[in-house]
Motif scaffolding. Structure first.
Motif, PDB file in Angstrom:
ATOM      1  N   ASP A 109       0.861  -1.179   0.000  1.00 11.82           N
ATOM      2  CA  ASP A 109       0.000   0.000   0.000  1.00 11.82           C
ATOM      3  C   ASP A 109       0.902   1.234   0.000  1.00 11.82           C
ATOM      4  O   ASP A 109       1.175   1.835   1.045  1.00 11.82           O
ATOM      5  CB  ASP A 109      -0.938  -0.012   1.205  1.00 11.82           C
ATOM      6  N   HIS A 160      -4.928   2.500   3.266  1.00  3.33           N
ATOM      7  CA  HIS A 160      -5.878   1.460   2.896  1.00  3.33           C
ATOM      8  C   HIS A 160      -5.738   0.198   3.739  1.00  3.33           C
ATOM      9  O   HIS A 160      -6.390  -0.809   3.452  1.00  3.33           O
ATOM     10  CB  HIS A 160      -5.716   1.127   1.404  1.00  3.33           C
ATOM     11  N   TYR A 197       0.694   6.438   1.534  1.00  6.79           N
ATOM     12  CA  TYR A 197      -0.304   5.477   1.983  1.00  6.79           C
ATOM     13  C   TYR A 197       0.249   4.757   3.221  1.00  6.79           C
ATOM     14  O   TYR A 197       0.997   5.341   4.005  1.00  6.79           O
ATOM     15  CB  TYR A 197      -0.645   4.491   0.874  1.00  6.79           C
TER      16      TYR A 197
END
Length: 257
Positions: free
Chosen positions: A146, A195, A223
């Motif tokens: 991610d 995420h 992220y």
């Protein structure tokens, strides 16, 4: 069983200030190695262990759990304490959760902690079914990679062993009750767009710890695996500045005493 590329543990013998760096769930030292290298290059003694069951194949992880992972970082903390005058602990994701437990359990033996997208809960409806589902389905899809930065890659498993996920969930539940025992200076950096671990986990941690010296920073361009993402240089710089500030303060206090 051979290691995945870059998954080897790392140690650097430097000065009297030690740093323990903890990687995340299903990941490996590769995801935080640039962080460890940055601190080692500045003369700190650094330890980056490989958590049991990680860095090889998911089947090895399926027979390990929270207590195994915690025991490994606990051993490394003791080793650093034997040779360093002060020790800081840093962690990404589950590594952040392990960092918090070390802080809760060891008090003044930990001089400060740095968290990047720390986990506080296993999310999703499936999490509640783990006690049963883990006996029926061995794995689910992986959570690695991610990363917002083009070309960024995390070396981690492409499957999550559900027995290990269940142990992780139970460990986080116990840790949540221990968070008020965390009193050390704390630097928490988290990504608004993550995420894997939502920002609510960082908010929960900040609300429950008892630390008075707290700094929160947003990683706007990254992220979950922010230590390999656009904000990595900022993470490394702020970590070193945090450690340097507290180390200088400790030396000045000792000289006055």
């Amino acid at each position: 069983m051979p290691f995945l590329p870059g998954a080897e543990p790392f140690r650097h013998e430097g000065g009297e200030v030690g740093v323990l760096v903890c990687h995340g769930f299903t990941g490996s030292p590769q995801s935080v190695r640039p962080w460890a290298d940055y601190l080692a290059e500045r003369g700190l003694t650094v330890s980056l262990p490989l958590l049991p069951g990680h860095g090889t194949r998911w089947q090895d992880m399926a027979v390990t759990g929270w207590e195994d992972w915690y025991a490994e970082v606990d051993r490394e903390l003791h080793r650093l304490r034997e040779k360093c005058s002060s020790v800081f602990v840093c962690g990404l994701s589950m590594g952040g959760a392990l960092t918090l437990r070390l802080a809760a359990k060891h008090g003044d033996a930990v001089s400060g902690i740095v968290l990047v997208n720390p986990a506080n809960k296993v999310h999703g409806l499936a999490a509640k079914a783990l006690p049963v589902v883990r006996h029926l389905i061995p794995t689910t899809a992986g959570i690695a990679d991610d990363i917002a930065k083009p070309g960024g890659r995390e070396i981690g498993y492409d499957r999550v062993p559900l027995h290990a996920a269940y142990s992780f969930r139970r460990g986080l539940q116990r840790l949540d009750s221990e968070l008020p025992q965390v009193t050390q200076p704390l630097l928490l950096m988290h990504s608004p767009e993550d995420h894997v671990v939502p920002p609510a986990d960082s908010a929960r941690i900040l609300a429950r710890v008892s630390s008075r010296d707290v700094t929160e920073r947003l990683l706007e361009n990254s992220y979950h695996v922010a230590t390999l993402d656009h904000d990595a240089p900022s993470i490394f710089e702020h970590t070193y500045a945090f450690i340097e500030r507290l180390s200088v303060g400790s030396r000045e206090a000792a000289s006055r005493g």
